[in-house]
Design a protein around this motif. Structure first.
Motif, short mmCIF file in Angstrom:
data_model
loop_
_atom_site.label_atom_id
_atom_site.label_comp_id
_atom_site.label_asym_id
_atom_site.label_seq_id
_atom_site.Cartn_x
_atom_site.Cartn_y
_atom_site.Cartn_z
N PHE A 1 43.76 44.70 38.04
CA PHE A 1 43.28 43.97 36.97
C PHE A 1 42.13 44.00 36.67
CE2 PHE A 1 42.30 40.16 34.75
CZ PHE A 1 43.00 40.38 33.34
N ALA A 2 40.51 44.34 36.00
CA ALA A 2 40.05 44.01 35.81
C ALA A 2 39.00 44.81 37.26
CB ALA A 2 39.18 42.67 36.68
N VAL A 3 39.42 46.41 37.84
CA VAL A 3 39.42 46.50 38.37
C VAL A 3 38.58 47.20 38.66
CG1 VAL A 3 40.24 48.80 37.89
CG2 VAL A 3 41.38 48.90 39.90
N LEU B 1 43.27 47.87 33.37
CA LEU B 1 44.74 47.26 33.33
C LEU B 1 44.41 46.22 32.13
CD1 LEU B 1 48.12 47.14 32.11
CD2 LEU B 1 48.02 45.35 33.88
N GLU B 2 43.32 45.57 32.21
CA GLU B 2 42.71 44.72 31.50
C GLU B 2 42.08 45.00 30.73
OE1 GLU B 2 39.51 41.23 32.15
OE2 GLU B 2 39.09 42.85 32.72
N LYS B 3 41.67 46.35 30.80
CA LYS B 3 40.58 46.46 29.49
C LYS B 3 42.14 47.10 28.01
CE LYS B 3 36.50 48.24 31.03
NZ LYS B 3 35.99 49.34 31.37
N LEU B 4 42.73 47.74 28.85
CA LEU B 4 44.19 48.64 28.51
C LEU B 4 44.78 46.99 27.46
CD1 LEU B 4 46.53 50.26 27.07
CD2 LEU B 4 48.01 49.24 29.38
N LYS C 1 43.39 35.98 31.22
CA LYS C 1 42.95 36.16 32.69
C LYS C 1 44.29 36.93 33.17
CE LYS C 1 40.00 32.47 33.50
NZ LYS C 1 39.70 31.27 34.20
N LEU C 2 44.61 37.36 34.91
CA LEU C 2 45.21 37.84 34.90
C LEU C 2 46.84 37.11 34.82
CD1 LEU C 2 47.45 40.00 36.42
CD2 LEU C 2 45.97 39.29 38.09
N LYS C 3 46.45 35.83 34.81
CA LYS C 3 47.47 34.80 35.55
C LYS C 3 48.09 34.57 33.67
CE LYS C 3 49.42 30.24 37.20
NZ LYS C 3 48.91 29.45 38.07
N GLU C 4 47.40 34.28 32.89
CA GLU C 4 47.57 34.34 31.36
C GLU C 4 48.20 35.52 30.97
OE1 GLU C 4 43.69 31.45 30.91
OE2 GLU C 4 43.76 33.96 29.68
N SER D 1 45.54 38.30 47.38
CA SER D 1 45.21 39.86 46.85
C SER D 1 46.69 40.40 46.81
CB SER D 1 44.72 40.54 47.86
OG SER D 1 43.31 39.59 47.92
N VAL D 2 47.95 40.47 47.58
CA VAL D 2 49.03 40.97 47.23
C VAL D 2 49.57 40.50 46.27
CG1 VAL D 2 50.03 39.75 48.63
CG2 VAL D 2 50.65 42.27 48.99
N ASP D 3 49.49 38.84 45.46
CA ASP D 3 50.16 38.98 44.60
C ASP D 3 49.99 38.99 43.60
OD1 ASP D 3 51.59 37.21 46.71
OD2 ASP D 3 51.09 35.49 46.43
N ASP D 4 47.97 38.91 43.64
CA ASP D 4 47.60 39.34 42.43
C ASP D 4 47.85 40.61 41.98
OD1 ASP D 4 46.24 36.77 41.71
OD2 ASP D 4 44.36 37.60 42.47
N ALA D 5 48.29 41.93 42.99
CA ALA D 5 48.61 43.20 42.72
C ALA D 5 49.93 43.18 42.00
CB ALA D 5 47.98 43.76 44.14
#
Length: 309
Positions: free
Chosen positions: A98-100, A126-129, A139-142, A159-163
Motif C-alpha cells: 500500500f503506497a508501495v 493497492l493504494e493507486k488501484l 489511509k490504509l486503516k480507513e 509492519s506485518v500488521d500493515d502488510a
C-alpha cells in the motif's frame, strides 16, 4: 497447475533524513493464489541511526510497535539482505503493498547505504488501484474499515500488521469484483512500480537538487567583470515556472551573471520579474499588481532572452 504466490509487504523507518529511509522493520505476508496465508513475519532491524523522536512516543498517533532498545538489539539490514532478496525475487511471486513506491524506495536506499547489490523487483500498489476505482483517497486503516476488516488485533505502523491489512483489503476487493488477485493485477498493470523506476526517480531528484544548489550559489552575486552588459546592474527574480527545467535555468542564471545582472530568489525594489508566458496579458491581473507593488517590472522570458542577446 502453475500456482502463484503473493507477497504483501510494508516497511517502517527510524527516520528519513536527507530523503533516505532507514528501515527498522519489514513486515510481510505470503499467500497462495487464493490469498490464504502461508507465512507472515515482522523482520525487526537495527537501523543504526537516530529515531525521529515522535515515532517512539506513546502519545503520538504515529509511533512504532517496539521500543528503541528492542530495535537496537536486532541485526542490521545487511544481515537480512539475502532473505529479503529471496523474498522479492523468488520465481512465480507477485509483490504488493500500500503506497508501495515508498517501500520500494526504502529497500533501494538500504541497499545503497550498505553498498549491497540492487534487488530488482516490481510491486503492485493497492493504494493507486483503490483510489482510482472508488475515486477516493484514504489511509490504509480507513480502507480496511471501508472493507469491514476487523482491526481489533492490528496495530498501525507495525509492519506485518500493515502488510496483513493490505492483503485483506485486496482480498475483499477481489471478492467484490469476482476476480482472482492475479486477474486484478494483470488488468491494472499500470499500478506496478519497479525498483528500477524508483532508482531512476531517486537519481533524477538527486540531480535536480544538485542543479538547484548550483543555481542558488549564483543568487545575489554580481559579476565583477561581466562579459556582456545586457542587464548590467539589474536585479532579477525568476518565476518558479522558469526554474522548472533545471538545466535551462542554470544556463539562464549563468547568462544573467555573465551579462552583469544579479538574480535573487525574491526581489523588492527596482528590478525585473520574469515569467514564462508568451504575453504579459496571459498573467493574472492580481499577480501582476502584487509584483508591481514590490517595485518590479513584469517581463516575459522571451523579453529577457532578447536583452541577454
Amino acid at each position: 497447475m502453475n500456482h502463484k504466490q503473493f507477497v504483501f509487504f510494508d516497511c517502517e523507518c527510524a527516520n528519513t533524513y536527507e530523503g533516505v529511509g532507514k528501515i527498522c522493520s519489514l513486515g510481510y505476508v505470503i499467500t497462495d493464489d487464493e490469498l490464504n496465508v502461508i507465512e507472515s513475519e515482522d523482520v525487526v532491524i537495527n537501523p543504526e541511526c537516530d529515531f525521529d523522536w515522535y515515532l517512539l512516543s506513546a502519545k503520538n498517533e504515529c509511533h512504532l510497535a517496539y521500543s528503541k532498545d528492542y530495535f537496537r538489539a536486532k541485526p542490521n539490514y545487511e544481515s537480512y539482505y539475502k532473505d529479503i532478496k529471496k523474498l522479492f525475487t523468488t520465481g512465480n511471486r507477485f509483490i504488493a503493498g500500500f503506497a508501495v513506491g515508498n517501500d520500494v524506495s526504502f529497500v533501494n536506499s538500504a541497499n545503497e547505504r550498505y553498498e549491497l547489490p540492487d534487488i530488482n523487483f516490481r510491486a503492485f500498489d493497492l493504494e493507486k488501484l483503490l483510489n482510482k476505482h472508488y475515486d477516493s483517497k484514504r489511509k490504509l486503516k480507513e480502507w480496511a474499515e471501508f472493507f469491514g476488516v476487523n482491526l481489533a488485533k492490528f496495530q498501525s505502523h507495525k509492519s506485518v500488521d500493515d502488510a496483513m491489512m493490505t492483503m485483506l483489503c485486496m482480498k475483499k476487493f477481489c471478492m467484490e469484483q469476482g476476480k482472482s488477485c492475479e486477474q486484478v493485477m494483470q488488468e491494472n498493470k499500470d499500478f506496478f512500480i519497479s525498483s528500477e523506476q524508483m532508482l531512476q526517480a531517486a537519481e533524477e531528484r538527486a540531480y535536480r537538487k544538485e542543479m538547484q544548489e548550483k543555481i542558488k550559489r549564483l543568487y545575489n552575486k554580481k559579476n565583477p567583470m561581466p562579459r556582456h552588459k545586457g542587464v548590467l546592474g539589474v536585479h532579477i527574480e525568476l518565476d518558479g515556472h522558469v526554474l522548472k527545467d533545471v538545466d535551462y535555468a542554470f544556463e539562464l542564471v549563468k547568462r544573467i551573471y555573465d551579462n552583469g545582472g544579479i538574480v535573487h530568489e525574491h526581489c523588492t525594489g527596482n528590478g525585473l520579474c520574469v515569467f514564462d508566458v508568451e504575453n504579459k496579458s496571459a498573467l493574472n491581473e492580481n499577480l501582476v499588481a502584487k509584483v508591481e507593488k514590490r517595485g518590479l517590472q513584469v517581463i516575459t522570458l522571451a523579453e529577457l532572452e532578447e536583452k541577454l542577446g
